[in-house]
Design a protein around this motif. Structure first.
Motif, PDB file in Angstrom:
ATOM      1  N   MET A   1       0.915  -1.298   0.069  1.00 52.12           N
ATOM      2  CA  MET A   1      -0.034  -0.137  -0.095  1.00 52.12           C
ATOM      3  C   MET A   1       0.848   1.190   0.117  1.00 52.12           C
ATOM      4  O   MET A   1       0.446   2.180  -0.357  1.00 52.12           O
TER       5      MET A   1
ATOM      6  N   SER B   1     -13.181   8.298  -0.879  1.00 50.86           N
ATOM      7  CA  SER B   1     -14.085   7.504  -1.877  1.00 50.86           C
ATOM      8  C   SER B   1     -14.598   6.207  -1.007  1.00 50.86           C
ATOM      9  O   SER B   1     -15.338   5.484  -1.720  1.00 50.86           O
TER      10      SER B   1
ATOM     11  N   MET C   1     -15.965   3.012   1.552  1.00 50.50           N
ATOM     12  CA  MET C   1     -17.045   2.739   2.224  1.00 50.50           C
ATOM     13  C   MET C   1     -17.091   2.560   3.496  1.00 50.50           C
ATOM     14  O   MET C   1     -17.727   2.505   4.663  1.00 50.50           O
TER      15      MET C   1
ATOM     16  N   GLY D   1     -14.965   0.178   5.685  1.00 51.00           N
ATOM     17  CA  GLY D   1     -14.943  -1.188   6.066  1.00 51.00           C
ATOM     18  C   GLY D   1     -15.846  -1.267   7.150  1.00 51.00           C
ATOM     19  O   GLY D   1     -17.160  -1.080   7.090  1.00 51.00           O
TER      20      GLY D   1
ATOM     21  N   GLY E   1     -18.785  -1.371   4.535  1.00 51.27           N
ATOM     22  CA  GLY E   1     -17.903  -1.700   3.470  1.00 51.27           C
ATOM     23  C   GLY E   1     -17.312  -3.262   3.394  1.00 51.27           C
ATOM     24  O   GLY E   1     -17.370  -3.753   2.178  1.00 51.27           O
ATOM     25  N   ASP E   2     -17.290  -3.963   4.360  1.00 52.09           N
ATOM     26  CA  ASP E   2     -16.789  -5.272   4.433  1.00 52.09           C
ATOM     27  C   ASP E   2     -17.845  -6.058   3.663  1.00 52.09           C
ATOM     28  O   ASP E   2     -17.566  -7.214   3.189  1.00 52.09           O
TER      29      ASP E   2
ATOM     30  N   GLN F   1     -18.840  -8.528  -3.656  1.00 52.28           N
ATOM     31  CA  GLN F   1     -18.030  -8.431  -4.834  1.00 52.28           C
ATOM     32  C   GLN F   1     -17.025  -9.454  -5.017  1.00 52.28           C
ATOM     33  O   GLN F   1     -16.938 -10.120  -6.047  1.00 52.28           O
TER      34      GLN F   1
ATOM     35  N   ARG G   1     -21.571  -6.675  -9.178  1.00 50.84           N
ATOM     36  CA  ARG G   1     -21.091  -4.959  -9.453  1.00 50.84           C
ATOM     37  C   ARG G   1     -21.579  -4.156  -7.952  1.00 50.84           C
ATOM     38  O   ARG G   1     -22.455  -4.548  -7.472  1.00 50.84           O
ATOM     39  N   LEU G   2     -21.041  -2.984  -7.955  1.00 47.27           N
ATOM     40  CA  LEU G   2     -21.399  -2.402  -6.904  1.00 47.27           C
ATOM     41  C   LEU G   2     -22.825  -1.995  -6.623  1.00 47.27           C
ATOM     42  O   LEU G   2     -23.179  -2.071  -5.335  1.00 47.27           O
TER      43      LEU G   2
ATOM     44  N   LYS H   1     -24.418  -3.492  -3.312  1.00 47.56           N
ATOM     45  CA  LYS H   1     -24.905  -2.711  -2.055  1.00 47.56           C
ATOM     46  C   LYS H   1     -26.520  -2.729  -2.050  1.00 47.56           C
ATOM     47  O   LYS H   1     -27.107  -3.064  -0.814  1.00 47.56           O
TER      48      LYS H   1
ATOM     49  N   GLU I   1     -19.863   6.243  -2.506  1.00 46.77           N
ATOM     50  CA  GLU I   1     -18.570   5.539  -1.971  1.00 46.77           C
ATOM     51  C   GLU I   1     -18.253   4.065  -2.624  1.00 46.77           C
ATOM     52  O   GLU I   1     -19.463   3.538  -3.288  1.00 46.77           O
ATOM     53  N   VAL I   2     -17.271   3.752  -2.797  1.00 50.16           N
ATOM     54  CA  VAL I   2     -16.847   2.460  -3.517  1.00 50.16           C
ATOM     55  C   VAL I   2     -16.159   1.580  -2.552  1.00 50.16           C
ATOM     56  O   VAL I   2     -15.656   2.036  -1.483  1.00 50.16           O
ATOM     57  N   ILE I   3     -15.856   0.275  -3.076  1.00 49.25           N
ATOM     58  CA  ILE I   3     -15.282  -0.454  -2.254  1.00 49.25           C
ATOM     59  C   ILE I   3     -13.620  -0.487  -2.494  1.00 49.25           C
ATOM     60  O   ILE I   3     -13.091  -0.439  -3.630  1.00 49.25           O
ATOM     61  N   LEU I   4     -12.751  -0.587  -1.427  1.00 50.08           N
ATOM     62  CA  LEU I   4     -11.611  -0.332  -1.564  1.00 50.08           C
ATOM     63  C   LEU I   4     -10.807  -1.482  -1.275  1.00 50.08           C
ATOM     64  O   LEU I   4     -11.027  -2.045  -0.054  1.00 50.08           O
TER      65      LEU I   4
ATOM     66  N   TYR J   1      -7.649  -2.696  -1.079  1.00 46.59           N
ATOM     67  CA  TYR J   1      -6.158  -2.568  -0.415  1.00 46.59           C
ATOM     68  C   TYR J   1      -5.176  -3.645  -0.586  1.00 46.59           C
ATOM     69  O   TYR J   1      -4.910  -4.394   0.342  1.00 46.59           O
TER      70      TYR J   1
ATOM     71  N   ALA K   1     -10.542  -0.063   6.106  1.00 50.49           N
ATOM     72  CA  ALA K   1     -10.319  -1.187   4.837  1.00 50.49           C
ATOM     73  C   ALA K   1     -11.573  -1.891   4.558  1.00 50.49           C
ATOM     74  O   ALA K   1     -12.131  -2.668   5.605  1.00 50.49           O
ATOM     75  N   ASP K   2     -12.215  -2.113   3.545  1.00 51.06           N
ATOM     76  CA  ASP K   2     -13.258  -2.915   3.007  1.00 51.06           C
ATOM     77  C   ASP K   2     -12.740  -4.308   2.996  1.00 51.06           C
ATOM     78  O   ASP K   2     -13.395  -5.044   3.242  1.00 51.06           O
ATOM     79  N   MET K   3     -11.664  -4.504   2.445  1.00 50.07           N
ATOM     80  CA  MET K   3     -10.959  -5.704   1.972  1.00 50.07           C
ATOM     81  C   MET K   3      -9.506  -5.777   2.498  1.00 50.07           C
ATOM     82  O   MET K   3      -9.008  -4.257   2.651  1.00 50.07           O
TER      83      MET K   3
ATOM     84  N   PRO L   1     -16.996  -6.606 -10.979  1.00 49.21           N
ATOM     85  CA  PRO L   1     -16.576  -5.504 -10.323  1.00 49.21           C
ATOM     86  C   PRO L   1     -15.303  -4.998 -10.951  1.00 49.21           C
ATOM     87  O   PRO L   1     -14.438  -5.869 -11.039  1.00 49.21           O
ATOM     88  N   VAL L   2     -14.845  -3.701 -11.255  1.00 52.29           N
ATOM     89  CA  VAL L   2     -13.780  -3.046 -11.605  1.00 52.29           C
ATOM     90  C   VAL L   2     -13.162  -2.478 -10.449  1.00 52.29           C
ATOM     91  O   VAL L   2     -13.681  -1.344  -9.965  1.00 52.29           O
ATOM     92  N   HIS L   3     -11.951  -2.602 -10.156  1.00 50.04           N
ATOM     93  CA  HIS L   3     -11.415  -1.888  -8.960  1.00 50.04           C
ATOM     94  C   HIS L   3      -9.796  -1.385  -9.579  1.00 50.04           C
ATOM     95  O   HIS L   3      -9.071  -2.182  -9.849  1.00 50.04           O
TER      96      HIS L   3
ATOM     97  N   MET M   1     -16.883   3.221 -11.440  1.00 53.69           N
ATOM     98  CA  MET M   1     -16.135   1.971 -11.487  1.00 53.69           C
ATOM     99  C   MET M   1     -16.684   1.785  -9.832  1.00 53.69           C
ATOM    100  O   MET M   1     -17.217   2.451  -9.101  1.00 53.69           O
ATOM    101  N   ASP M   2     -16.398   0.144  -9.571  1.00 56.54           N
ATOM    102  CA  ASP M   2     -16.879  -0.422  -8.472  1.00 56.54           C
ATOM    103  C   ASP M   2     -15.805  -0.554  -7.240  1.00 56.54           C
ATOM    104  O   ASP M   2     -16.375  -0.711  -6.058  1.00 56.54           O
TER     105      ASP M   2
ATOM    106  N   LEU N   1     -11.688   0.806  -5.893  1.00 55.24           N
ATOM    107  CA  LEU N   1     -10.201   1.025  -6.052  1.00 55.24           C
ATOM    108  C   LEU N   1      -9.281   0.237  -5.448  1.00 55.24           C
ATOM    109  O   LEU N   1      -9.420  -0.353  -4.558  1.00 55.24           O
TER     110      LEU N   1
END
Lengths: 127, 344
Positions: free
Chosen positions: A1, A15, A17, A19, A24-25, A31, A37-38, A42, B68-71, B73, B97-99, B305-307, B341-342, B344
């Protein structure tokens, strides 16, 4: 990272969500393992939780929803929630609420002798 | 001088410019992408939006509430907290972190195969202690299989000698080994409880590298129907080191993101990570306009999904070890707003 402030925190605040501060998790799981897709992910999670898609990124709303459903909450200095589900415990609940098998939960249950693998209406077993 | 605007270059340096110059950069960025990838240019409203984002002197910016979108990581953690599990907990708790992604500093499936027992144990213990989903990641890294690092004749040495057929055969032989190693590691990680696998910088050694990855993903998907599979690319188009390789009837060399994503989805991937290179001599605004143009069609046509890859020097983020948050937040917002996009 790389540099955590310049990279991960900047993207999270711009940007992300959030976690398990929000949901977000949970959206990420749909996904990752279902290729949703997003917007579909959601809507699926919001439907399973009984909230709006906007609620999914609201930590005030999700703090209570996660407590009510036992989905795990972030611990802070004064709030550790030691008597509530967290980590693998919370993932058992997440699997049930989202109606998806979670690989680590299935392995834990099998190795601890807790019963047969979960079969999901959303499709199949984990792994 | 009301028109003076502070902005960043692709190397991260802060420079003073004007609204007219930024607009020219944004217009040129999209046209450069059109010429290269034969994709449609950004529309006027999208160019106007980019101009607004980059002409603001605000220190930070972000997407609108609800967008907001999924990150994902990739490569979570910074190796400065003492243990990798601690790093994961910090990213889960402190960074939202989402993932997460567990990884080893020798970020190659060939290397991980030799320490799989150690890595699988770390996966199992981390899964017991984490709530958010976590995948395991490494590079397909086809070059590692060629001499002097591996057993296969080095195709980069054979090609300048005109031994083209030998170079092509060497890539195919290496590809079979790489596919085997990726599957071997995947089996171990699934058994240890991973939520998914990440094949990062796929195609780094060209079309043979990408094909080996797609073949591995196809086998993993058949064996593990619900494990997450992310394929992140090494660069914006697939280099033709072999030149004639195909996947399901489509030539891999020269594929752009909107073509790559179809191959990834067909193989069984659940998340696709396009990569767009950064030109350090151009402004961040120019780079973001070009990146948005290159991936917008991919986002429109994708079924998964596109990250977007948005690390240092990728996707418009400046090529510097400590990216300024004014630039990173603008890249983040611009990509999400323009391409929808879905993640990053």
């Amino acid at each position: 990272m790389g540099d955590p402030v310049g990279m991960s925190l900047a993207h999270t605040l711009a940007s992300g969500m959030g976690g398990m501060r929000a949901a977000g998790d949970l959206v990420a799981r749909m996904q990752m393992t279902r290729g949703m897709r997003l917007s579909e992910a959601k809507e699926y999670v919001a439907g399973r939780l009984g909230v709006s898609t906007l609620d999914l990124v609201d930590p005030v709303v999700m703090h209570d929803v996660r407590a009510e459903l036992g989905l795990g909450r972030i611990t802070v200095q004064e709030l550790t929630y030691a008597d509530q589900p967290y980590a693998i415990e919370a993932k058992f609940r997440i699997s049930e609420v989202l109606d998806i098998p979670i690989n680590s939960v299935e392995r834990f249950a099998a190795r601890a002798g807790l019963g047969a693998p979960r079969v999901s209406a959303a499709g199949g077993a984990a792994g | 001088m009301d028109d003076r605007i502070l902005t960043r270059m692709g190397d991260g340096s802060l420079v003073e410019t004007t609204r007219a110059q930024l607009r020219a950069d944004i217009e040129d960025g999209t046209q450069q992408a059109v010429r290269r990838a034969k994709v449609p240019p950004l529309e006027q409203g999208e160019l106007d939006h980019l101009e607004d984002i980059f002409c603001s002197n605000a220190r930070f910016t972000g997407v609108d509430l609800g967008d907001e979108v999924i990150l994902s990581y990739d490569g979570s953690g910074n190796a400065d907290l003492g243990s990798r599990m601690t790093e994961m907990l910090a990213y889960q708790t402190h960074q939202g972190a989402d993932m997460l992604e567990l990884w080893h500093i020798d970020y190659s499936y060939k290397a991980i195969k030799t320490i799989l027992s150690f890595e699988a144990h770390e996966m199992k213990m981390s899964q017991l202690n984490l709530t958010v989903p976590m995948q395991y990641g490494a590079m397909p890294d086809l070059g590692r299989y060629s001499k002097p690092d591996g057993p296969i004749p080095n195709w980069s040495e054979l090609m300048p000698l005109g031994r083209i057929e030998e170079a092509r055969a060497a890539q195919l032989e290496a590809g079979e080994m790489a596919t085997h190693d990726m599957l071997f590691v995947a089996d171990g990680m699934v058994e240890a409880g991973t939520d998914g696998l990440d094949f990062d910088t796929a195609g780094a050694a060209g079309d043979g590298d990408f094909l080996a990855t797609l073949n591995a993903v196809e086998k993993i998907r058949a064996k593990h129907p619900h494990v997450g599979i992310e394929i992140g690319m090494a660069s914006e188009f697939v280099l033709g080191m072999h030149g004639e390789l195909e996947y399901r009837g489509e030539r891999l060399a020269g594929m752009w993101p909107h073509q790559q994503v179809k191959a990834v989805a067909a193989a069984g991937g659940t998340i696709f990570g396009p990569a767009v290179n950064v030109n350090t001599r151009k402004s961040v605004a120019w780079n973001v306009s070009r990146a948005c143009t290159l991936v917008k069609r991919c986002c429109e046509e994708s079924t998964i999904p596109v990250h977007m890859n948005v690390g240092m020097g990728v996707g418009g983020v400046p090529m510097t070890a400590y990216p300024p948050v004014d630039a990173v937040s603008r890249v983040s917002k611009a990509l999400v707003d323009v391409t929808r996009m879905d993640g990053l």
